[in-house]
Design a protein around this motif. Structure first.
Motif, PDB file in Angstrom:
ATOM      1  N   ASP A   1       0.833  -1.177   0.000  1.00  0.00           N
ATOM      2  CA  ASP A   1       0.000   0.000   0.000  1.00  0.00           C
ATOM      3  C   ASP A   1       0.877   1.239   0.000  1.00  0.00           C
ATOM      4  N   LEU A   2       0.501   2.216  -0.772  1.00  0.00           N
ATOM      5  CA  LEU A   2       1.188   3.498  -0.826  1.00  0.00           C
ATOM      6  C   LEU A   2       0.338   4.511  -0.081  1.00  0.00           C
ATOM      7  N   ASP A   3       0.893   5.136   0.966  1.00  0.00           N
ATOM      8  CA  ASP A   3       0.170   6.109   1.774  1.00  0.00           C
ATOM      9  C   ASP A   3       0.750   7.498   1.556  1.00  0.00           C
ATOM     10  N   PHE A   4      -0.135   8.500   1.612  1.00  0.00           N
ATOM     11  CA  PHE A   4       0.230   9.894   1.398  1.00  0.00           C
ATOM     12  C   PHE A   4      -0.080  10.699   2.649  1.00  0.00           C
ATOM     13  N   GLY A  26     -17.319  21.801 -17.222  1.00  0.00           N
ATOM     14  CA  GLY A  26     -15.928  21.394 -17.366  1.00  0.00           C
ATOM     15  C   GLY A  26     -15.203  21.789 -16.101  1.00  0.00           C
ATOM     16  N   ASN A  27     -14.337  20.920 -15.612  1.00  0.00           N
ATOM     17  CA  ASN A  27     -13.593  21.280 -14.415  1.00  0.00           C
ATOM     18  C   ASN A  27     -12.127  20.918 -14.574  1.00  0.00           C
ATOM     19  N   PHE A  28     -11.302  21.731 -13.946  1.00  0.00           N
ATOM     20  CA  PHE A  28      -9.865  21.496 -13.884  1.00  0.00           C
ATOM     21  C   PHE A  28      -9.471  21.560 -12.414  1.00  0.00           C
ATOM     22  N   GLU A  29      -8.702  20.561 -11.962  1.00  0.00           N
ATOM     23  CA  GLU A  29      -8.343  20.479 -10.555  1.00  0.00           C
ATOM     24  C   GLU A  29      -6.878  20.109 -10.377  1.00  0.00           C
ATOM     25  N   TYR A  30      -6.338  20.545  -9.273  1.00  0.00           N
ATOM     26  CA  TYR A  30      -4.980  20.186  -8.862  1.00  0.00           C
ATOM     27  C   TYR A  30      -5.053  19.606  -7.452  1.00  0.00           C
ATOM     28  N   ALA A  31      -4.275  18.581  -7.188  1.00  0.00           N
ATOM     29  CA  ALA A  31      -4.102  18.054  -5.833  1.00  0.00           C
ATOM     30  C   ALA A  31      -2.646  17.640  -5.677  1.00  0.00           C
ATOM     31  N   GLY A  32      -2.050  17.932  -4.533  1.00  0.00           N
ATOM     32  CA  GLY A  32      -0.663  17.575  -4.267  1.00  0.00           C
ATOM     33  C   GLY A  32      -0.507  16.996  -2.875  1.00  0.00           C
ATOM     34  N   PHE A  33       0.319  15.958  -2.771  1.00  0.00           N
ATOM     35  CA  PHE A  33       0.514  15.260  -1.505  1.00  0.00           C
ATOM     36  C   PHE A  33       1.984  14.893  -1.356  1.00  0.00           C
ATOM     37  N   ASP A  34       2.472  14.923  -0.128  1.00  0.00           N
ATOM     38  CA  ASP A  34       3.793  14.362   0.156  1.00  0.00           C
ATOM     39  C   ASP A  34       3.642  12.857   0.321  1.00  0.00           C
ATOM     40  N   LEU A  35       4.630  12.101  -0.176  1.00  0.00           N
ATOM     41  CA  LEU A  35       4.631  10.659   0.019  1.00  0.00           C
ATOM     42  C   LEU A  35       4.897  10.359   1.483  1.00  0.00           C
ATOM     43  N   HIS A  36       4.271   9.327   2.030  1.00  0.00           N
ATOM     44  CA  HIS A  36       4.426   8.992   3.442  1.00  0.00           C
ATOM     45  C   HIS A  36       5.100   7.642   3.641  1.00  0.00           C
ATOM     46  N   SER A  37       4.470   6.563   3.138  1.00  0.00           N
ATOM     47  CA  SER A  37       5.040   5.238   3.381  1.00  0.00           C
ATOM     48  C   SER A  37       4.582   4.244   2.321  1.00  0.00           C
ATOM     49  N   LEU A  38       5.318   3.153   2.261  1.00  0.00           N
ATOM     50  CA  LEU A  38       5.017   2.045   1.365  1.00  0.00           C
ATOM     51  C   LEU A  38       5.103   0.770   2.183  1.00  0.00           C
ATOM     52  N   SER A  39       4.069  -0.065   2.087  1.00  0.00           N
ATOM     53  CA  SER A  39       4.096  -1.351   2.782  1.00  0.00           C
ATOM     54  C   SER A  39       3.506  -2.414   1.876  1.00  0.00           C
ATOM     55  N   ALA A  54       8.471   0.842   4.345  1.00  0.00           N
ATOM     56  CA  ALA A  54       9.439   1.913   4.108  1.00  0.00           C
ATOM     57  C   ALA A  54       8.776   3.270   4.283  1.00  0.00           C
ATOM     58  N   SER A  55       9.506   4.204   4.882  1.00  0.00           N
ATOM     59  CA  SER A  55       9.093   5.604   4.905  1.00  0.00           C
ATOM     60  C   SER A  55       9.610   6.246   3.628  1.00  0.00           C
ATOM     61  N   ASN A  96       2.322  13.357 -11.652  1.00  0.00           N
ATOM     62  CA  ASN A  96       3.751  13.617 -11.584  1.00  0.00           C
ATOM     63  C   ASN A  96       4.218  13.173 -10.207  1.00  0.00           C
ATOM     64  N   GLU A  97       5.232  12.316 -10.171  1.00  0.00           N
ATOM     65  CA  GLU A  97       5.726  11.802  -8.905  1.00  0.00           C
ATOM     66  C   GLU A  97       7.237  11.939  -8.842  1.00  0.00           C
ATOM     67  N   THR A  98       7.738  12.316  -7.658  1.00  0.00           N
ATOM     68  CA  THR A  98       9.186  12.321  -7.410  1.00  0.00           C
ATOM     69  C   THR A  98       9.449  11.613  -6.092  1.00  0.00           C
ATOM     70  N   LEU A  99      10.552  10.897  -6.040  1.00  0.00           N
ATOM     71  CA  LEU A  99      11.000  10.218  -4.825  1.00  0.00           C
ATOM     72  C   LEU A  99      12.452  10.612  -4.607  1.00  0.00           C
ATOM     73  N   SER A 100      12.750  11.217  -3.439  1.00  0.00           N
ATOM     74  CA  SER A 100      14.114  11.678  -3.172  1.00  0.00           C
ATOM     75  C   SER A 100      14.850  10.799  -2.168  1.00  0.00           C
ATOM     76  N   ALA A 101      14.112  10.049  -1.325  1.00  0.00           N
ATOM     77  CA  ALA A 101      14.757   9.153  -0.348  1.00  0.00           C
ATOM     78  C   ALA A 101      13.717   8.195   0.215  1.00  0.00           C
ATOM     79  N   PHE A 102      14.211   7.067   0.741  1.00  0.00           N
ATOM     80  CA  PHE A 102      13.343   6.141   1.455  1.00  0.00           C
ATOM     81  C   PHE A 102      14.111   5.563   2.639  1.00  0.00           C
ATOM     82  N   THR A 103      13.364   5.212   3.677  1.00  0.00           N
ATOM     83  CA  THR A 103      13.957   4.695   4.902  1.00  0.00           C
ATOM     84  C   THR A 103      13.403   3.304   5.178  1.00  0.00           C
TER      85      THR A 103
END
Length: 176
Positions: A1-4, A26-39, A54-55, A96-103
């Motif tokens: 599971d990927l959690d935000f 017609g609708n246009f939307e933006y949503a942004g979240f920081d990545l939290h964890s992967l299990s 992993a964090s 659009n996704e970016t990953l800079s580190a994992f623990t």
């Protein structure tokens, strides 16, 4: 599971009534979240399985554009001034996704991953508008939307399964 982590979301919707009970929007939307964890469970060829927790440090942004048909069965005034509605629409979702580190197990590893993809999206809508006494041009409302994004055929590396999102919003509508 990927959690935000909890993130921000905003959007704009423009529409018009083609009849007293049918509207196109017609609708246009933006949503942004920081990545939290992967299990989950990692499988290695040969049959070995291992539990993974992993964090994550990174960001996930989505941009959605949809065209919807809305049916207001009671008309714009509705019963007791309430205008319930249902609708559906199709469009696109850009992720659009970016990953800079994992623990993992207390050790942080640097990472450099990013990906972009644009996919087919569809949604179902249910909601209600409530008029503001003394301001006939203004309605307040509440809306639930179930969003489906077809990411199953992606080669970008962002996802390997379809995405379903549940969105609850409070709306203010100005009638021109």
């Amino acid at each position: 599971d990927l959690d935000f982590d909890t993130g921000v979301a905003s959007g704009v919707t423009l529409g018009f009534h083609v009849s007293p009970v049918i509207a196109i929007e017609g609708n246009f939307e933006y949503a942004g979240f920081d990545l939290h964890s992967l299990s989950g469970t990692a499988s290695v060829s040969g049959g070995a399985n291992s539990s993974v927790n992993a964090s994550l440090q990174g960001r996930f942004n989505t941009y959605n554009g949809l065209v919807n048909a809305i049916w207001t069965p009671l008309g714009p005034a509705g019963r007791y001034g309430i205008s319930p509605y249902i609708g559906a629409g199709v469009g696109f979702s850009h992720m659009n996704e970016t990953l800079s580190a994992f623990t993992v197990a207390g050790t942080t590893f640097p990472a450099s991953f990013s990906g972009d993809e644009t996919d087919f999206a569809a949604n179902g809508i249910i909601g209600a508008d409530f008029p503001i006494p003394g301001l006939p041009q203004l309605n307040l409302g509440a809306r639930y939307r179930m969003l489906f994004v077809n990411t199953g055929a992606s080669n970008s590396g962002i996802s390997n399964g379809n995405f379903f999102g549940h969105v609850f919003t409070a709306n203010a509508t100005w009638h021109f």
